[in-house]
Enzyme design. Structure first.
Site, PDB file in Angstrom:
ATOM      1  N   LYS A 204      -1.940 -15.735  -9.033  1.00  0.00           N
ATOM      2  CA  LYS A 204      -2.452 -15.630 -10.398  1.00  0.00           C
ATOM      3  C   LYS A 204      -1.543 -16.355 -11.384  1.00  0.00           C
ATOM      4  O   LYS A 204      -2.013 -17.069 -12.268  1.00  0.00           O
ATOM      5  CB  LYS A 204      -2.600 -14.160 -10.783  1.00  0.00           C
ATOM      6  CG  LYS A 204      -3.239 -13.938 -12.149  1.00  0.00           C
ATOM      7  CD  LYS A 204      -3.365 -12.459 -12.480  1.00  0.00           C
ATOM      8  CE  LYS A 204      -4.361 -11.765 -11.598  1.00  0.00           C
ATOM      9  NZ  LYS A 204      -4.587 -10.353 -12.002  1.00  0.00           N
ATOM     10  N   GLU A 210       7.293 -15.681  -3.270  1.00  0.00           N
ATOM     11  CA  GLU A 210       7.045 -16.067  -1.879  1.00  0.00           C
ATOM     12  C   GLU A 210       6.016 -17.190  -1.791  1.00  0.00           C
ATOM     13  O   GLU A 210       6.176 -18.148  -1.032  1.00  0.00           O
ATOM     14  CB  GLU A 210       6.555 -14.859  -1.075  1.00  0.00           C
ATOM     15  CG  GLU A 210       7.524 -13.691  -1.008  1.00  0.00           C
ATOM     16  CD  GLU A 210       7.286 -12.662  -2.095  1.00  0.00           C
ATOM     17  OE1 GLU A 210       7.676 -11.501  -1.898  1.00  0.00           O
ATOM     18  OE2 GLU A 210       6.701 -13.013  -3.146  1.00  0.00           O
ATOM     19  N   GLY A 265      -5.040  -7.546  -6.983  1.00  0.00           N
ATOM     20  CA  GLY A 265      -4.889  -8.360  -5.784  1.00  0.00           C
ATOM     21  C   GLY A 265      -5.529  -7.766  -4.553  1.00  0.00           C
ATOM     22  O   GLY A 265      -6.179  -8.467  -3.764  1.00  0.00           O
ATOM     23  N   ARG A 266      -5.389  -6.462  -4.374  1.00  0.00           N
ATOM     24  CA  ARG A 266      -5.927  -5.821  -3.169  1.00  0.00           C
ATOM     25  C   ARG A 266      -7.442  -5.651  -3.218  1.00  0.00           C
ATOM     26  O   ARG A 266      -8.042  -5.191  -2.257  1.00  0.00           O
ATOM     27  CB  ARG A 266      -5.233  -4.485  -2.937  1.00  0.00           C
ATOM     28  CG  ARG A 266      -5.306  -3.505  -4.094  1.00  0.00           C
ATOM     29  CD  ARG A 266      -4.354  -2.331  -3.868  1.00  0.00           C
ATOM     30  NE  ARG A 266      -4.273  -1.422  -5.001  1.00  0.00           N
ATOM     31  CZ  ARG A 266      -3.518  -1.611  -6.067  1.00  0.00           C
ATOM     32  NH1 ARG A 266      -2.795  -2.714  -6.168  1.00  0.00           N
ATOM     33  NH2 ARG A 266      -3.455  -0.717  -7.033  1.00  0.00           N
ATOM     34  N   GLU A 351      -1.053   1.227  -1.665  1.00  0.00           N
ATOM     35  CA  GLU A 351      -0.648   0.597  -2.919  1.00  0.00           C
ATOM     36  C   GLU A 351      -1.410   1.208  -4.090  1.00  0.00           C
ATOM     37  O   GLU A 351      -0.905   1.279  -5.205  1.00  0.00           O
ATOM     38  CB  GLU A 351      -0.889  -0.911  -2.859  1.00  0.00           C
ATOM     39  CG  GLU A 351      -0.228  -1.675  -4.010  1.00  0.00           C
ATOM     40  CD  GLU A 351      -0.207  -3.168  -3.790  1.00  0.00           C
ATOM     41  OE1 GLU A 351       0.864  -3.717  -3.516  1.00  0.00           O
ATOM     42  OE2 GLU A 351      -1.293  -3.789  -3.902  1.00  0.00           O
ATOM     43  N   HIS A 382      -3.610   4.451  25.175  1.00  0.00           N
ATOM     44  CA  HIS A 382      -2.513   4.440  26.142  1.00  0.00           C
ATOM     45  C   HIS A 382      -1.161   4.433  25.449  1.00  0.00           C
ATOM     46  O   HIS A 382      -0.145   4.073  26.056  1.00  0.00           O
ATOM     47  CB  HIS A 382      -2.658   3.224  27.056  1.00  0.00           C
ATOM     48  CG  HIS A 382      -3.926   3.248  27.862  1.00  0.00           C
ATOM     49  ND1 HIS A 382      -3.989   3.812  29.122  1.00  0.00           N
ATOM     50  CD2 HIS A 382      -5.178   2.823  27.582  1.00  0.00           C
ATOM     51  CE1 HIS A 382      -5.230   3.714  29.580  1.00  0.00           C
ATOM     52  NE2 HIS A 382      -5.967   3.117  28.670  1.00  0.00           N
ATOM     53  N   LYS A 510      10.192  -6.466  -6.762  1.00  0.00           N
ATOM     54  CA  LYS A 510      10.235  -7.888  -7.120  1.00  0.00           C
ATOM     55  C   LYS A 510      11.376  -8.162  -8.080  1.00  0.00           C
ATOM     56  O   LYS A 510      12.143  -9.125  -7.922  1.00  0.00           O
ATOM     57  CB  LYS A 510       8.908  -8.307  -7.771  1.00  0.00           C
ATOM     58  CG  LYS A 510       7.723  -8.402  -6.831  1.00  0.00           C
ATOM     59  CD  LYS A 510       6.497  -8.854  -7.605  1.00  0.00           C
ATOM     60  CE  LYS A 510       5.273  -8.958  -6.713  1.00  0.00           C
ATOM     61  NZ  LYS A 510       4.072  -9.370  -7.489  1.00  0.00           N
TER      62      LYS A 510
END
Length: 545
Positions: A204, A210, A265-266, A351, A382, A510
């Site tokens: 954005k 990152e 974002g999510r 979040e 398993h 951040k």
């Protein structure tokens, strides 16, 4: 004390849940329990009969929803009211999949029109790239797309692309980069050709640490492979609201796709953030996914609470976290293509609802978001299913499976289904001591040995689960499924009266990370932080001299 925990309904639920019988008894007493406690919507079927619940339980839960004004809060979100109060924002990811004729006004603007314009921009771009009309700097068509993002800008596109692998057009390959660890992007660049690679940068601000670092490394690689600055526009596009920075980077303004503050974002894969998905499966399939999500939106908005799939799932999750002490929730996907879905729901829920104060700043006195985890069936059977069956923690489970496979092969799918349904049955009914001892009766063990082994084979059962089925995994049913979990998350946050749409914990990490970065690069000893941070910083600097 919060108003929620002081309510009579909350207190009634505390008393009621302690007196519930074992689910075995509930099924024995009601032969129609499955029919009475299952529902269908938007191409999905939900069996919620294997929950610790009676009609009285549900009545109390619906009463709690009414008292916390759940319906009003749902309407407020869809109407574009400022429900993200700490950031003074509307929450309108549902507008991203609205029908063209819908009208949603925000600050005097019909945002559905803006969304439609962006979708048209995406459609033209997808057609140009997939048809080969879009050429790289040497005149070759694009063969590979590298999607660079972080958080929701990475996880949603990656997992949805993985889930819809049967719908890939076969014209492009896509590679996803999020981790700032250089190994991640380096390994992907090793197998790519700069002449035929397109990078989609999603940020954005066009400054997410990152994402920007990986994009700059991708650009450096491109320039060392023969490309020039003037060629960047043919190989880099961006999804961002910072047009100035993107154009300064070298991206053509026509290849910058918008992002909006009213989309977290999510919740953003439905927007141009989903451009990598559209490139892989085609725009028509991408729009079908939006259609499925919109159908679930309308169901959530209009269905009575008693028949409302996201409401039911949200209430059950709240029930176990607040009245049965459950601290985690497992999502089990009995479909190989859906293997990444638990990680997506993990970010979505944790979040959103990992909060500890209500909207007015009051410290909560109840459990909020659980730990979401999970994996792919039958692999987990398993491994961690042992904990589900015989561990001391109560861990509610969601089982998700399509009735039909994209790859019918021999007995594979019927065996998959038998495992899925068998696990839900075993979790519900368990095995008591008498049954375990009876199973040992034909063994050659002594009576004392049989007694001992029988004790080890006891499983308490009464472990709750939901089962979600669909006829087949398609873009439409996947859209419905993801929207179902979005709204399930909202239901819990609305009842808890927390803000499910900010993420100050992420922001703190951040900010502190940026401060540490400055100290890692400084010429003097880092002595302004705590002794542990100082020591780690100095060790890193000494190891990188």
């Amino acid at each position: 004390m919060t108003r929620l925990t002081q309510s009579n309904t909350w207190k009634a639920l505390q008393t009621h849940t302690q007196a519930l019988p074992h689910m075995r008894s509930l099924f024995e007493d009601d032969t129609q329990r499955f029919n009475n406690m299952s529902t269908s919507a938007c191409g999905l079927f939900l069996d919620y009969s294997k929950n610790r619940a009676t009609e009285e339980t549900l009545s109390l839960l619906f009463k709690l929803a009414d008292e916390t004004q759940l319906v009003s809060k749902i309407n407020a979100m869809f109407n574009g009211e400022i429900i993200n109060t700490t950031e003074n924002r509307a929450v309108l990811h549902t507008a991203l999949r609205a029908k063209p004729e819908q009208k949603i006004m925000l600050d005097g603007v019909n945002i559905v029109q803006e969304v439609q314009e962006t979708q048209q921009q995406m459609a033209k771009f997808v057609e140009a790239v997939s048809s080969g009309h879009w050429k790289g700097y040497t005149g070759k068509a694009i063969t590979d797309v590298v999607s660079i993002g972080i958080g929701g800008s990475f996880l949603g596109p990656k997992i949805v692309s993985q889930a819809l692998r049967p719908y890939w057009t076969g014209k492009l390959n896509c590679h996803f980069v999020a981790n700032v660890d250089a190994s991640s992007i380096t390994e992907k660049l090793k197998v790519l050709d700069a002449e035929t690679t397109l990078f989609v940068m999603s940020s954005k601000s066009f400054g997410t640490q990152e994402t920007l670092t990986n994009t700059l490394s991708a650009k450096d690689w491109f320039l060392t492979q023969g490309g020039e600055q003037n060629d960047v526009a043919k190989h880099f596009v961006a999804v961002t609201s910072n047009v100035a920075k993107a154009t300064e980077f070298g991206i053509d303004a026509n290849n910058i796709f918008p992002m909006w503050d009213w989309v977290g974002g999510r919740y953003s894969l439905w927007s141009a953030i989903g451009l990598p998905i559209a490139l892989l499966i085609g725009m028509d399939n991408f729009l079908d996914m939006l259609k499925g999500a919109n159908e679930m939106d309308q169901h959530f908005l209009n269905a009575p609470l008693t028949e409302n799939m996201p409401v039911l799932m949200g209430l059950f999750s709240l029930l176990y976290g607040n009245f049965h002490g459950a601290q985690s929730h497992v999502v089990l996907t009995y479909d190989h293509y859906l293997r990444g879905l638990p990680a997506y729901f993990q970010q979505l829920d944790m979040e959103s609802n990992g909060k500890s104060v209500t909207l007015d700043g009051t410290q909560v006195d109840f459990s909020t978001g659980p730990v979401i985890w999970g994996g792919e069936g039958t692999n987990g059977q398993h491994a961690y299913h042992q904990l589900l069956h015989q561990g001391t923690a109560l861990i509610p489970a969601d089982f998700i499976m399509p009735l039909n496979s994209h790859n019918p092969l021999g007995e594979h799918h019927i065996q998959l289904a038998s495992n899925c349904f068998g696990q839900t049955q075993a979790l519900m009914q368990g095995r008591n001591y008498d049954e375990a001892l009876e199973e040992m009766s034909d063994s050659k063990l002594s009576a004392d040995e049989q007694v001992l082994i029988a004790k080890h084979k006891v499983m308490p059962g009464n472990k709750p689960s939901n089962t979600i089925l669909m006829d087949k995994l398609t873009p439409t049913t996947l859209g419905s499924l993801i929207a179902l979990y979005e709204h399930r998350t909202f239901v819990q946050g609305a009842i808890w009266d927390i803000n499910s749409f900010d993420q100050w914990g992420v922001e703190l990490g951040k900010n502190l990370g940026n401060d540490v970065l400055d100290r890692l690069s400084a010429d003097t000893d880092a002595t302004a932080l705590d002794s542990s941070s100082n020591g780690l910083i100095n060790m890193f600097r000494q190891g990188n001299i």
